[in-house]
Every structure is written in C-alpha cells, then in structure tokens.
Design an enzyme around this catalytic site. Structure first.
Site, PDB file in Angstrom:
ATOM      1  N   ARG A 275      38.341  -9.955 -14.102  1.00  0.00           N
ATOM      2  CA  ARG A 275      37.909 -11.321 -14.418  1.00  0.00           C
ATOM      3  C   ARG A 275      38.330 -11.699 -15.848  1.00  0.00           C
ATOM      4  O   ARG A 275      37.948 -11.019 -16.813  1.00  0.00           O
ATOM      5  CB  ARG A 275      36.379 -11.399 -14.275  1.00  0.00           C
ATOM      6  CG  ARG A 275      35.773 -12.707 -14.698  1.00  0.00           C
ATOM      7  CD  ARG A 275      36.072 -13.812 -13.716  1.00  0.00           C
ATOM      8  NE  ARG A 275      35.382 -15.046 -14.072  1.00  0.00           N
ATOM      9  CZ  ARG A 275      35.680 -16.215 -13.545  1.00  0.00           C
ATOM     10  NH1 ARG A 275      36.655 -16.316 -12.643  1.00  0.00           N
ATOM     11  NH2 ARG A 275      35.019 -17.305 -13.898  1.00  0.00           N
ATOM     12  N   GLU A 370       6.812   4.678  -0.562  1.00  0.00           N
ATOM     13  CA  GLU A 370       6.766   6.122  -0.884  1.00  0.00           C
ATOM     14  C   GLU A 370       6.093   6.363  -2.233  1.00  0.00           C
ATOM     15  O   GLU A 370       6.445   7.297  -2.951  1.00  0.00           O
ATOM     16  CB  GLU A 370       8.183   6.711  -0.930  1.00  0.00           C
ATOM     17  CG  GLU A 370       8.953   6.486   0.334  1.00  0.00           C
ATOM     18  CD  GLU A 370       8.868   7.651   1.278  1.00  0.00           C
ATOM     19  OE1 GLU A 370       8.092   8.580   1.002  1.00  0.00           O
ATOM     20  OE2 GLU A 370       9.567   7.601   2.298  1.00  0.00           O
TER      21      GLU A 370
HETATM   22  P1  TGC Z   1      -5.741  13.660  -4.343  1.00  0.00           P
HETATM   23  O1  TGC Z   1      -7.203  13.985  -4.369  1.00  0.00           O
HETATM   24  O2  TGC Z   1      -5.011  13.614  -5.637  1.00  0.00           O
HETATM   25  O3  TGC Z   1      -4.966  14.651  -3.372  1.00  0.00           O
HETATM   26  C1  TGC Z   1      -5.457  14.961  -2.087  1.00  0.00           C
HETATM   27  C2  TGC Z   1      -4.837  16.279  -1.681  1.00  0.00           C
HETATM   28  O4  TGC Z   1      -3.417  16.118  -1.557  1.00  0.00           O
HETATM   29  C3  TGC Z   1      -2.750  17.063  -2.421  1.00  0.00           C
HETATM   30  N1  TGC Z   1      -1.479  16.457  -2.844  1.00  0.00           N
HETATM   31  C4  TGC Z   1      -0.299  16.767  -2.267  1.00  0.00           C
HETATM   32  N2  TGC Z   1       0.019  17.641  -1.286  1.00  0.00           N
HETATM   33  C5  TGC Z   1       1.311  17.721  -0.902  1.00  0.00           C
HETATM   34  N3  TGC Z   1       2.264  16.953  -1.446  1.00  0.00           N
HETATM   35  C6  TGC Z   1       1.989  16.058  -2.431  1.00  0.00           C
HETATM   36  N4  TGC Z   1       2.952  15.269  -2.932  1.00  0.00           N
HETATM   37  C7  TGC Z   1       0.654  15.940  -2.891  1.00  0.00           C
HETATM   38  N5  TGC Z   1       0.018  15.163  -3.808  1.00  0.00           N
HETATM   39  C8  TGC Z   1      -1.287  15.488  -3.764  1.00  0.00           C
HETATM   40  C9  TGC Z   1      -3.741  17.328  -3.531  1.00  0.00           C
HETATM   41  O5  TGC Z   1      -3.466  18.542  -4.168  1.00  0.00           O
HETATM   42  C10 TGC Z   1      -5.036  17.366  -2.744  1.00  0.00           C
HETATM   43  O6  TGC Z   1      -5.146  18.613  -2.068  1.00  0.00           O
HETATM   44  P2  TGC Z   1      -6.555  19.300  -1.821  1.00  0.00           P
HETATM   45  O7  TGC Z   1      -6.212  20.575  -1.140  1.00  0.00           O
HETATM   46  O8  TGC Z   1      -7.152  19.477  -3.209  1.00  0.00           O
HETATM   47  O9  TGC Z   1      -7.348  18.343  -0.991  1.00  0.00           O
HETATM   48  O10 TGC Z   1      -5.613  12.311  -3.538  1.00  0.00           O
HETATM   49  P3  TGC Z   1      -5.848  10.855  -4.021  1.00  0.00           P
HETATM   50  O11 TGC Z   1      -6.646  10.204  -2.935  1.00  0.00           O
HETATM   51  O12 TGC Z   1      -6.427  10.812  -5.410  1.00  0.00           O
HETATM   52  O13 TGC Z   1      -4.385  10.204  -4.014  1.00  0.00           O
HETATM   53  C11 TGC Z   1      -3.321  10.857  -4.622  1.00  0.00           C
HETATM   54  C12 TGC Z   1      -2.036  10.015  -4.652  1.00  0.00           C
HETATM   55  C13 TGC Z   1      -2.295   8.664  -5.297  1.00  0.00           C
HETATM   56  C14 TGC Z   1      -1.061  10.785  -5.488  1.00  0.00           C
HETATM   57  C15 TGC Z   1      -1.414   9.854  -3.264  1.00  0.00           C
HETATM   58  O14 TGC Z   1      -2.337   9.511  -2.332  1.00  0.00           O
HETATM   59  C16 TGC Z   1      -0.187   9.002  -3.238  1.00  0.00           C
HETATM   60  O15 TGC Z   1       0.891   9.558  -3.372  1.00  0.00           O
HETATM   61  N6  TGC Z   1      -0.253   7.638  -3.016  1.00  0.00           N
HETATM   62  C17 TGC Z   1       0.910   6.830  -2.743  1.00  0.00           C
HETATM   63  C18 TGC Z   1       0.933   6.525  -1.257  1.00  0.00           C
HETATM   64  C19 TGC Z   1       2.313   6.609  -0.683  1.00  0.00           C
HETATM   65  O16 TGC Z   1       3.232   7.161  -1.246  1.00  0.00           O
HETATM   66  N7  TGC Z   1       2.442   6.081   0.495  1.00  0.00           N
HETATM   67  C20 TGC Z   1       3.718   6.139   1.186  1.00  0.00           C
HETATM   68  C21 TGC Z   1       3.594   5.656   2.604  1.00  0.00           C
HETATM   69  S1  TGC Z   1       4.991   6.099   3.583  1.00  0.00           S
HETATM   70  C22 TGC Z   1       6.227   5.099   3.062  1.00  0.00           C
HETATM   71  O17 TGC Z   1       6.123   4.367   2.141  1.00  0.00           O
HETATM   72  C23 TGC Z   1       7.475   5.225   3.813  1.00  0.00           C
HETATM   73  S2  TGC Z   1       8.726   4.151   3.334  1.00  0.00           S
HETATM   74  C24 TGC Z   1       9.963   4.896   4.155  1.00  0.00           C
HETATM   75  C25 TGC Z   1      11.278   4.258   4.080  1.00  0.00           C
HETATM   76  O18 TGC Z   1      11.476   3.158   4.687  1.00  0.00           O
HETATM   77  O19 TGC Z   1      12.212   4.896   3.516  1.00  0.00           O
HETATM   78  P1  FAD Z   2      -1.307  -1.362  -3.484  1.00  0.00           P
HETATM   79  O1  FAD Z   2      -1.737   0.051  -3.311  1.00  0.00           O
HETATM   80  O2  FAD Z   2      -2.275  -2.443  -3.165  1.00  0.00           O
HETATM   81  O3  FAD Z   2      -0.840  -1.527  -5.002  1.00  0.00           O
HETATM   82  C1  FAD Z   2      -0.707  -2.809  -5.645  1.00  0.00           C
HETATM   83  C2  FAD Z   2      -0.397  -2.559  -7.124  1.00  0.00           C
HETATM   84  O4  FAD Z   2      -1.490  -1.861  -7.732  1.00  0.00           O
HETATM   85  C3  FAD Z   2       0.832  -1.674  -7.323  1.00  0.00           C
HETATM   86  O5  FAD Z   2       1.573  -2.137  -8.422  1.00  0.00           O
HETATM   87  C4  FAD Z   2       0.264  -0.307  -7.631  1.00  0.00           C
HETATM   88  O6  FAD Z   2       1.110   0.479  -8.460  1.00  0.00           O
HETATM   89  C5  FAD Z   2      -1.019  -0.693  -8.384  1.00  0.00           C
HETATM   90  N1  FAD Z   2      -2.041   0.353  -8.305  1.00  0.00           N
HETATM   91  C6  FAD Z   2      -2.665   0.840  -7.178  1.00  0.00           C
HETATM   92  N2  FAD Z   2      -3.526   1.811  -7.512  1.00  0.00           N
HETATM   93  C7  FAD Z   2      -3.458   1.950  -8.867  1.00  0.00           C
HETATM   94  C8  FAD Z   2      -4.089   2.820  -9.813  1.00  0.00           C
HETATM   95  N3  FAD Z   2      -4.947   3.740  -9.433  1.00  0.00           N
HETATM   96  N4  FAD Z   2      -3.769   2.669 -11.106  1.00  0.00           N
HETATM   97  C9  FAD Z   2      -2.857   1.740 -11.511  1.00  0.00           C
HETATM   98  N5  FAD Z   2      -2.222   0.903 -10.670  1.00  0.00           N
HETATM   99  C10 FAD Z   2      -2.516   1.026  -9.370  1.00  0.00           C
HETATM  100  N6  FAD Z   2       4.201   2.827   4.621  1.00  0.00           N
HETATM  101  C11 FAD Z   2       4.142   3.735   5.640  1.00  0.00           C
HETATM  102  O7  FAD Z   2       3.122   4.378   5.864  1.00  0.00           O
HETATM  103  N7  FAD Z   2       5.235   3.924   6.438  1.00  0.00           N
HETATM  104  C12 FAD Z   2       6.394   3.254   6.263  1.00  0.00           C
HETATM  105  O8  FAD Z   2       7.360   3.472   7.000  1.00  0.00           O
HETATM  106  C13 FAD Z   2       6.467   2.274   5.219  1.00  0.00           C
HETATM  107  N8  FAD Z   2       7.592   1.509   5.068  1.00  0.00           N
HETATM  108  C14 FAD Z   2       7.590   0.484   4.160  1.00  0.00           C
HETATM  109  C15 FAD Z   2       8.655  -0.422   4.127  1.00  0.00           C
HETATM  110  C16 FAD Z   2       8.643  -1.499   3.247  1.00  0.00           C
HETATM  111  C17 FAD Z   2       9.758  -2.485   3.257  1.00  0.00           C
HETATM  112  C18 FAD Z   2       7.558  -1.647   2.338  1.00  0.00           C
HETATM  113  C19 FAD Z   2       7.524  -2.764   1.345  1.00  0.00           C
HETATM  114  C20 FAD Z   2       6.496  -0.755   2.369  1.00  0.00           C
HETATM  115  C21 FAD Z   2       6.482   0.305   3.287  1.00  0.00           C
HETATM  116  N9  FAD Z   2       5.379   1.170   3.396  1.00  0.00           N
HETATM  117  C22 FAD Z   2       5.316   2.099   4.396  1.00  0.00           C
HETATM  118  C23 FAD Z   2       4.186   0.934   2.594  1.00  0.00           C
HETATM  119  C24 FAD Z   2       4.292   1.433   1.152  1.00  0.00           C
HETATM  120  O9  FAD Z   2       4.236   2.818   1.085  1.00  0.00           O
HETATM  121  C25 FAD Z   2       3.147   0.773   0.362  1.00  0.00           C
HETATM  122  O10 FAD Z   2       3.490  -0.602   0.235  1.00  0.00           O
HETATM  123  C26 FAD Z   2       2.941   1.411  -0.994  1.00  0.00           C
HETATM  124  O11 FAD Z   2       2.450   2.733  -0.864  1.00  0.00           O
HETATM  125  C27 FAD Z   2       1.988   0.589  -1.876  1.00  0.00           C
HETATM  126  O12 FAD Z   2       0.840   0.213  -1.184  1.00  0.00           O
HETATM  127  P2  FAD Z   2       0.372  -1.334  -1.200  1.00  0.00           P
HETATM  128  O13 FAD Z   2       1.520  -2.171  -0.808  1.00  0.00           O
HETATM  129  O14 FAD Z   2      -0.867  -1.409  -0.395  1.00  0.00           O
HETATM  130  O15 FAD Z   2       0.065  -1.637  -2.719  1.00  0.00           O
END
Ligand code: TGC
Ligand code: FAD
Length: 391
Positions: A275, A370
């Site tokens: 460009r 995630e």
């Molecule tokens: P917390 O009390 O901290 O932990 C409960 C138990 O879990 C253990 N733990 C793990 N174990 C295996 N792998 C890990 N990464 C782990 N992290 C924690 C922990 O040691 C404990 O074990 P135990 O034996 O003591 O009971 O639990 P909390 O309720 O305070 O929450 C912890 C937190 C916030 C880290 C966790 O819940 C979290 O990662 N939240 C984010 C939720 C999330 O990532 N959701 C994803 C949904 S799936 C998705 O988004 C797919 S998108 C796919 C795509 O399109 O590509």
């Molecule tokens: P919330 O948890 O309501 O969070 C809202 C805001 O608050 C965020 O900025 C967060 O960081 C903040 N927050 C929350 N808690 C705290 C804290 N303790 N301290 C400080 N800040 C905080 N899920 C599945 O299970 N399976 C799937 O296949 C999947 N696919 C997805 C595909 C797409 C396109 C999208 C957008 C989401 C998908 N998800 C899936 C869900 C995804 O994992 C959630 O959106 C994500 O984990 C956040 O949850 P939430 O949207 O309820 O946000």
C-alpha cells in the site's frame, strides 16, 4: 481473494519440532488454504457452520488428535494437537471451536471418565465425524461459577430423569450427543451422555451473534429427559471432572489464538509493503513498523510459552494455572494484534476482503469462553498467593 498466508517463525521454532509435527502442521495448513479460506467469509456473513467440512476435519485427524488409535483417534502428542488447533484457528476460530469441542470436551471425557463400553460405542464414531458432540456446562444463571449449577437428575429404576437448561453451547444445534454436567440428588456433579432424540431434549439455536458466526451456538433444554443409566460417565465426578476437560480445551485455545494472530500479522505485513501513501509503502513509516515489530515480538513470545506448555503437557506435568496463563495471555495478545492490524489496513481493514475483522470479532468469544480473561487472572492470583479472590 486467494490465501497467501506465510507463517511467521522469527525464532526458528520449527527447529524444535519433529518431522512428524511439521508434517501434521503443514498438512493442516494446506487443508485450511484449500477448504476453509475459499468459503469462510461467506459462512460468517451468512452465519452458518459449513457442515460439509465435518468428514474432512475427521480425515485430517482434527477429531481426537491425542485419543489412542484403538478408539479411532490419531494417537498424537500434545504439541501436534496444539499445532492442529493453531492452523484451524488461522482459518477461523469457529472451525477450531468445532474441533476442540469434539476432541477435548466430548471425546476426552468419554475416554477419561467413561467405561470401556462407552469408549467403544462413541469414540470411533466421534473420531470419524459420523457423530458430533457438544459440552453443556454453562447455564443461564451460572457461567463463571459452574459449581452452583441448577441442572439436576433423579435416579429411577433403570434410568435417570434430567431437568434443567444449558446456554451458549457450541455445536448444540446439530450435535448428535451432548456431554451434560448435572447434579444428582446429593448435589454431586456428574457427566451424562444425552442423545438427540431422547424425549424432552431440545437444542434451540442462538441467533444474532456478531462473533463466531461460522460456529453454531445453542441451548440445551431438558424437560424430564429419561437418560439410561449406562449413559452416566462412571469414572469421575465433582467439578474437577468438567474442569479437567477444560484444561485440555484451554490448552488448544492457547495455540489456536496464535493462529488467528499470525493471520492478522501476515496480512498486515503484506499490505504494508504494497500500500502506497505519500509516495512510499506505508511499511516504510516508523509508526507502522512499530505496530508490526510489536506484533511479531508478542507472537514469538506466545509461541515460546505455548511450545514449553506443550512439552509439559507431553510429560503430564502442566498445571491448570499454567494452562490458564497461556490461554489468557495468547488470546489477549491475538486481540491486540488484530486491533492493530485492522488499523494498518485503513478502510480495507473493515471489509471481508481481508480476514482481520472476522478474527477480531471471533476473538471476542474466545476471550470469554473456556473461562474469561478475568477468571484466568484470578486463577493465576490464587496460584501465586494461595488466596482465593473469586468469592
Ligand atoms: P473451586 O472450589 O476453586 O474448585 C472446585 C474443584 O475443582 C478443582 N479445579 C480443577 N480441577 C481440574 N482442572 C482444573 N482446571 C481445575 N480448577 C479447579 C479444585 O481443585 C477443586 O477440587 P476439590 O477436589 O478441592 O473439590 O471452584 P470454584 O467454584 O471456586 O470455581 C473455580 C473456577 C472459577 C476456577 C472455575 O469454576 C472456572 O474455571 N470457571 C470458568 C468457567 C468456564 O471456564 N466455563 C467454560 C464452559 S465450556 C466452554 O466455554 C466451551 S467453549 C468451547 C469452544 O467453542 O471452543
Ligand atoms: P459471567 O460469569 O456472568 O461473567 C460476566 C463478567 O463478570 C465477566 O467479565 C467475568 O470475568 C466477570 N466475573 C465473573 N465472576 C467474577 C469474579 N469472581 N471476579 C471478577 N470478575 C468476575 N459454555 C459451555 O458450557 N459449552 C460451550 O460449548 C460453550 N460455548 C460457548 C460459545 C460462545 C460463542 C460463547 C460466547 C460462550 C460459550 N460458552 C460455552 C459459555 C462460556 O464458557 C461462558 O460465557 C463463560 O464461562 C462466562 O460465563 P458468562 O457468560 O455467564 O459470564
């Protein structure tokens, strides 16, 4: 527009890869050029997942790369898995999403937490793409804190009765089966394999997304669904079970985000050399060079972080917080690269002639799913201080 992508490798990282890694990476790269680049813009504009690519994704080993051969997987190491995710996301985050959900969130839990009958019944069909799965953890009221989920099941004679709802589920609208995380009567979380066609199970699609438009997202609704007892994953329960799957998927995303960033950088570099403004290529101006130099620096740092994480995963030594750090850093890096690259293309940067705006929009989902950017920071904070700042 033809795909002229050339991958940056500023620190000669290819020297650290095996011949097999390079072969797998290059084969995926070629497939993306051939099968994704020509169609992805239209898929995103129309907000449709290009289902016809499912058998091709299976044939390049993108479904269950690290699942053993005996179950239909490709039996590869973690770095190969990462490289495949990198190349797929170089094409589009939505394509990587489909492959990472199938591999890490559906095949992985069946392989790790399922029994032999379940492995034999489901894994080969998932590896070949004959069946597509999804993963239901998030609920309307519980995203970052899945431990409080409401979806639950009751034990009857020969089946469970499942009620509740999941939201934001990738692949849900067309998945043949779902790995659903739900609480039993004692409040303990278990994984259930719920199959399309079970009465009371529906998967409405989520429309009007501005991000990840080539990936289908939907809800999972369970209204007294009778799930046979043999569909419960018997070998792990509690929140650690779904979080274990997330470790694997987050690792793939850390690599995938590099792919999106590489595509933005490569596009901006080529554009900057071509460009002409003020009688010079814009790449000759210091301000544009600063952007490019910072992009390649950050991409290179992310590549090194991820390569080392791959080695640790291969040795079974990577911790969950290490994976969180890489997911958070690399997605944030890719978002910054996309934003800067888009500006470098001026008005052209907002068009579908170039991939940058599409990557930029996709990354808005990748930074949230995630585990959000903030949640991964808190995971690092907890790991280094021992103090929980979530609650
Ligand atoms: P917390 O009390 O901290 O932990 C409960 C138990 O879990 C253990 N733990 C793990 N174990 C295996 N792998 C890990 N990464 C782990 N992290 C924690 C922990 O040691 C404990 O074990 P135990 O034996 O003591 O009971 O639990 P909390 O309720 O305070 O929450 C912890 C937190 C916030 C880290 C966790 O819940 C979290 O990662 N939240 C984010 C939720 C999330 O990532 N959701 C994803 C949904 S799936 C998705 O988004 C797919 S998108 C796919 C795509 O399109 O590509
Ligand atoms: P919330 O948890 O309501 O969070 C809202 C805001 O608050 C965020 O900025 C967060 O960081 C903040 N927050 C929350 N808690 C705290 C804290 N303790 N301290 C400080 N800040 C905080 N899920 C599945 O299970 N399976 C799937 O296949 C999947 N696919 C997805 C595909 C797409 C396109 C999208 C957008 C989401 C998908 N998800 C899936 C869900 C995804 O994992 C959630 O959106 C994500 O984990 C956040 O949850 P939430 O949207 O309820 O946000």
């Amino acid at each position: 527009m033809s795909d002229l992508f050339q991958a940056p490798d500023y620190y000669n990282l290819d020297d650290l890869l095996t011949q097999e890694h390079i072969m797998i990476r290059d084969a995926t790269r070629e497939w993306v050029k051939r099968s994704i680049s020509p169609i992805i813009e239209e898929s995103c504009q129309k907000a449709v997942f290009p289902k016809h690519i499912i058998p091709e994704l299976a044939s390049i080993g993108a479904f269950g790369p690290y699942i053993p051969l005996e179950y239909g997987g490709a039996g590869l190491d973690q770095i190969s898995y990462g490289l495949i995710m990198q190349e797929l996301e170089r094409g589009d985050s939505g394509i990587r999403s489909t492959a990472s959900v199938q591999s890490s969130l559906v095949m992985y839990p069946i392989y790790k937490y399922g029994n032999e009958l379940q492995r034999k019944k489901y894994l080969p069909k998932l590896a070949s793409g004959e069946k597509i799965g999804c993963f239901g953890l998030t609920e309307p009221n519980y995203g970052s804190n899945p431990s409080d989920m409401e979806t639950h099941f009751k034990e009857m004679d020969d089946h469970y009765v499942l009620n509740g709802a999941k939201m934001w589920i990738s692949n849900a609208p067309f998945a043949d089966l779902a790995i659903v995380w739900a609480k039993n009567e004692k409040g303990r979380i278990h994984g259930l394999i719920v199959e399309r066609g079970m009465e009371g199970f529906s998967t409405p699609e989520t429309h009007n997304k501005w991000s990840l438009r080539a990936s289908a997202t939907g809800e999972l609704v369970f209204d007294n669904v009778k799930v046979p007892k043999e569909n419960l994953l018997p070998n792990k329960s509690g929140l650690t079970a779904p979080l274990g799957c997330l470790d694997s998927a987050r690792f793939g995303i850390a690599w995938g985000a590099i792919g999106a960033a590489m595509d933005c950088y490569d596009t901006a570099l080529r554009y900057a050399k071509e460009r002409i403004q003020f009688d010079k290529p814009i790449g000759a101006f210091q301000l544009q060079q600063k952007k490019l130099a910072e992009m390649i620096t950050e991409i290179t740092k992310a590549q090194l972080l991820t390569y080392r994480l791959g080695q640790l995963r291969n040795q079974n030594q990577a911790t969950s917080p290490q994976i969180s750090m890489a997911k958070r850093n690399n997605v944030d890096m890719a978002m910054t690269v996309a934003k800067e690259a888009r500006q470098m293309l001026g008005g052209m940067g907002i068009t579908g002639e170039y991939p940058i705006m599409r990557h930029m929009m996709n990354l808005e989902s990748v930074v949230t799913y995630e585990g959000t950017h903030d949640i991964h920071l808190l995971i690092t904070g907890l790991d280094i201080t021992g103090l929980n700042a979530f609650k």
